[in-house]
Design an enzyme around this catalytic site. Structure first.
Site, PDB file in Angstrom:
ATOM      1  N   HIS A 107      39.990  31.475  38.831  1.00 15.27           N
ATOM      2  CA  HIS A 107      40.442  32.813  38.444  1.00 15.27           C
ATOM      3  C   HIS A 107      40.993  33.543  39.659  1.00 15.27           C
ATOM      4  O   HIS A 107      40.512  33.351  40.768  1.00 15.27           O
ATOM      5  CB  HIS A 107      39.312  33.634  37.818  1.00 15.27           C
ATOM      6  CG  HIS A 107      38.053  33.656  38.638  1.00 15.27           C
ATOM      7  ND1 HIS A 107      37.182  32.596  38.668  1.00 15.27           N
ATOM      8  CD2 HIS A 107      37.531  34.590  39.455  1.00 15.27           C
ATOM      9  CE1 HIS A 107      36.167  32.884  39.471  1.00 15.27           C
ATOM     10  NE2 HIS A 107      36.365  34.086  39.981  1.00 15.27           N
ATOM     11  N   HIS A 109      41.571  37.445  41.076  1.00 15.01           N
ATOM     12  CA  HIS A 109      41.200  38.841  40.915  1.00 15.01           C
ATOM     13  C   HIS A 109      42.430  39.695  41.196  1.00 15.01           C
ATOM     14  O   HIS A 109      43.095  39.497  42.222  1.00 15.01           O
ATOM     15  CB  HIS A 109      40.132  39.233  41.940  1.00 15.01           C
ATOM     16  CG  HIS A 109      38.833  38.488  41.829  1.00 15.01           C
ATOM     17  ND1 HIS A 109      37.720  39.032  41.238  1.00 15.01           N
ATOM     18  CD2 HIS A 109      38.467  37.247  42.247  1.00 15.01           C
ATOM     19  CE1 HIS A 109      36.706  38.159  41.309  1.00 15.01           C
ATOM     20  NE2 HIS A 109      37.142  37.071  41.916  1.00 15.01           N
TER      21      HIS A 109
HETATM   22  P1  AMP Z   1      34.005  35.030  41.685  1.00 12.42           P
HETATM   23  O1  AMP Z   1      32.789  35.524  42.397  1.00 12.42           O
HETATM   24  O2  AMP Z   1      35.265  35.061  42.481  1.00 12.42           O
HETATM   25  O3  AMP Z   1      33.711  33.697  41.065  1.00 12.42           O
HETATM   26  O4  AMP Z   1      34.284  36.063  40.531  1.00 12.42           O
HETATM   27  C1  AMP Z   1      33.674  36.039  39.287  1.00 12.42           C
HETATM   28  C2  AMP Z   1      33.928  37.380  38.697  1.00 12.42           C
HETATM   29  O5  AMP Z   1      33.622  37.313  37.332  1.00 12.42           O
HETATM   30  C3  AMP Z   1      33.070  38.497  39.299  1.00 12.42           C
HETATM   31  O6  AMP Z   1      33.917  39.500  39.819  1.00 12.42           O
HETATM   32  C4  AMP Z   1      32.238  38.979  38.124  1.00 12.42           C
HETATM   33  O7  AMP Z   1      32.074  40.366  38.136  1.00 12.42           O
HETATM   34  C5  AMP Z   1      33.066  38.534  36.937  1.00 12.42           C
HETATM   35  N1  AMP Z   1      32.338  38.259  35.719  1.00 12.42           N
HETATM   36  C6  AMP Z   1      31.177  37.602  35.567  1.00 12.42           C
HETATM   37  N2  AMP Z   1      30.852  37.496  34.265  1.00 12.42           N
HETATM   38  C7  AMP Z   1      31.859  38.104  33.576  1.00 12.42           C
HETATM   39  C8  AMP Z   1      32.120  38.330  32.193  1.00 12.42           C
HETATM   40  N3  AMP Z   1      31.289  37.910  31.241  1.00 12.42           N
HETATM   41  N4  AMP Z   1      33.254  38.988  31.839  1.00 12.42           N
HETATM   42  C9  AMP Z   1      34.100  39.428  32.802  1.00 12.42           C
HETATM   43  N5  AMP Z   1      33.910  39.248  34.113  1.00 12.42           N
HETATM   44  C10 AMP Z   1      32.815  38.594  34.500  1.00 12.42           C
END
Ligand code: AMP
Length: 144
Positions: A107, A109
Site C-alpha cells: 500500500h 500512503h
Molecule cells: P503500514 O504500517 O505502512 O503497513 O500501514 C498500515 C496502515 O493501515 C496504517 O496506517 C494503519 O492505520 C492502517 N490500517 C490498519 N487497519 C486498517 C483498516 N481496517 N482500515 C483502514 N486502514 C487501516
C-alpha cells in the site's frame, strides 16, 4: 515480519479486497482500491492498494503491474489535492516490519499536509470517527 516470506491472505487489506472487512472506499477499478486510513496521521490520509497481485511490498509487485498501480496512486493523490487543497502531500510506503510496515499487503500512503500542522506519528494516532471518514471518502472520491 521480515522483508521476505509468504503472502498471508488473512491480512486486513486482503479481507477488505474480498469484502470480508469494511472500508471507507474512495476509488476502485480493476487495478487498485483506495480507502481511508482509519488511524490517520493527517486529515484525508488515504491508502491505495493493488488488487491483482498478492504482493506484500513494492519489491514483490510484478514489474508489469508497477506502472498501472502507480498511475492509480498518482490519480488518487490528485483527487486528495483537489478535494482538500492541502499545502503539500506526503506519499510514502514501507517494506518490511523494520521499515515500519504493519500490514503486509502493498500500500501507498497519501497524506495531505498543511503549513504549520505536524503529521501524526505512524502507528500512534487514534482511530478517526466514522462520520468524518465517510465524508472524506465521499469528497475525495468525487474528486478522483
Ligand atoms: P503500514 O504500517 O505502512 O503497513 O500501514 C498500515 C496502515 O493501515 C496504517 O496506517 C494503519 O492505520 C492502517 N490500517 C490498519 N487497519 C486498517 C483498516 N481496517 N482500515 C483502514 N486502514 C487501516
Amino acid at each position: 515480519m521480515s522483508l521476505h516470506g509468504a503472502y498471508d491472505d488473512a491480512n486486513i487489506f486482503a479481507k477488505i479486497l474480498r469484502g470480508e472487512a469494511p472500508c471507507f472506499k474512495v476509488y476502485e477499478d480493476d487495478v487498485a482500491l483506495a480507502f481511508m486510513d482509519i488511524f490517520p496521521v493527517s486529515r484525508g490520509h488515504t491508502l491505495v492498494i493493488p488488487k491483482r497481485a498478492a504482493a506484500r511490498n513494492l519489491l514483490e509487485l510484478p514489474t508489469d503491474e508497477v506502472g498501472p498501480y502507480m498511475t492509480r496512486v498518482q490519480r488518487v493523490a490528485q483527487g486528495v489535492e483537489r478535494a482538500l487543497t492541502p499545502d503539500g502531500v506526503s506519499i510514502f510506503q514501507f517494506n518490511g516490519a523494520p521499515a515500519g510496515q504493519t500490514v503486509f499487503h502493498l500500500h501507498f500512503h497519501i497524506v495531505p499536509r498543511w503549513e504549520g500542522v505536524a503529521m501524526g506519528q505512524h502507528g500512534k494516532t487514534p482511530m478517526a470517527d466514522k462520520e468524518t471518514l465517510a465524508q472524506l471518502a465521499k469528497d475525495i472520491g468525487a474528486a478522483v
